[in-house]
Design an enzyme around this catalytic site. Structure first.
Site, PDB file in Angstrom:
ATOM      1  N   TYR A 124       0.863  -1.188   0.000  1.00 25.70           N
ATOM      2  CA  TYR A 124       0.000   0.000   0.000  1.00 25.70           C
ATOM      3  C   TYR A 124       0.890   1.225   0.000  1.00 25.70           C
ATOM      4  CZ  TYR A 124      -4.063   2.841   1.509  1.00 25.70           C
ATOM      5  OH  TYR A 124      -5.085   3.765   1.614  1.00 25.70           O
ATOM      6  N   LYS A 138      -1.575  -1.458  -4.013  1.00 26.44           N
ATOM      7  CA  LYS A 138      -2.620  -0.432  -4.017  1.00 26.44           C
ATOM      8  C   LYS A 138      -1.901   0.902  -4.189  1.00 26.44           C
ATOM      9  CE  LYS A 138      -6.391   1.812  -1.569  1.00 26.44           C
ATOM     10  NZ  LYS A 138      -7.181   1.957  -0.315  1.00 26.44           N
TER      11      LYS A 138
END
Length: 300
Positions: free
Chosen positions: A142, A170
């Site tokens: 992330y 992400k």
């Protein structure tokens, strides 16, 4: 058994960064979480991210995180992927959460860059490798430097891609060139973490998106990617631009997406409840504006 790469879309295509429903008293709402998850799946999501930024992970307990995975898994069965946010500023704690997520029924873990301490890239890489080594679940990195203060630099991403369980990213980096560099040199599955980038990132090879706005309009987000997959790029562009006013209101108007998503869900009669401090709820005027934009979008 060690789980490894499962293809170009290891966690699905249209994922929602699901809010964590709370009761009016501020406790976890397991029944509401199950109902919201089932609705999101019925409306077009093939994956859910739990306990991410939108899921208020900094203010939920370890026990609540595990319970949330379990109740959502029960609600949606094996129809969709569940990715559990386990990232913290502490590598040991992150490993503990990753192991607990696997025991609770998650299909993968979302691991954010350690925040506040601002580790150098060597330490960032070591952190992610430690989590991936400890858990049998596939890992989604992330990258959200606006919140953590630290990038996962493209060169670090490229090195990390050699780990068999680090399979996805992400992307909230706002570094489109850096993202393309990693896409060009690795097999990492990228997911747009910013709603304004859903179509743009998909067009250059992303696996899909992890959308906050999808909490309210999952079908519309799925339709953007459906149109692109069908070769109707003009339609995909139209749908992306049509949702832009709602994206601006939810993600670009100065309030966290958690606050605006819960405000809109509450107006729509879907499970959400209040936010937890230090966040404050959206005012009535903001909630009314969000509802108006929603009505315009679904009526178009």
């Amino acid at each position: 058994m060690t789980r490894t790469r499962t293809g170009a879309r290891p966690f699905g295509r249209t994922l929602c960064a699901m809010v964590t429903p709370f009761t009016e008293e501020g406790a976890l709402d397991p029944d509401g979480a199950g109902k919201l998850a089932a609705w999101l799946v019925a409306e077009g999501c093939d994956g859910l991210v739990l306990s991410g930024t939108t899921g208020e992970s900094p203010t939920t307990t370890d026990a609540e995180k595990a319970e949330l995975i379990a109740v959502v898994r029960e609600a949606v069965g094996d129809r969709v992927s569940l990715v559990a946010g386990v990232g913290t500023a502490d590598t040991r704690h992150t490993v503990e959460l990753a192991l607990a997520a696997g025991n609770a029924g998650a299909d993968g873990v979302l691991v954010v860059t350690p925040y506040y301490s601002r580790p150098p890239q060597e330490a960032v890489e070591a952190h992610f490798r430690a989590v991936a080594d400890a858990s049998e679940l596939p890992v989604m990195l992330y990258d959200i430097p606006g919140r953590t203060g630290t990038r996962i630099e493209p060169e670090t991403m490229i090195r990390l891609s050699s780990h068999e369980r680090i399979v996805a990213v992400k992307d909230c980096s706002y570094d489109f060139l850096g993202t393309q560099k990693v896409l060009a040199q690795t097999e990492l599955a990228y997911y747009a973490g910013c709603d304004e980038h859903v179509l743009a990132l998909y067009a250059v090879g992303a696996a899909g998106c992890i959308s906050t706005v999808a909490n309210a309009v999952p079908g519309h987000i799925a339709a953007i990617l459906d149109a692109f997959d069908a070769g109707d790029t003009a339609r995909a562009r139209e749908l992306q631009l049509r949702i832009t006013p709602l994206i601006v209101a939810m993600m670009g108007a100065g309030l966290p997406g958690t606050v605006t998503a819960k405000a809109l869900l509450n107006r729509l009669g879907l499970p959400a409840g209040p936010v937890r401090a230090p966040l404050l709820p959206a005012g009535g005027e903001i909630a009314e504006g969000l509802a108006g934009l929603y009505e315009e979008l679904v009526a178009a």
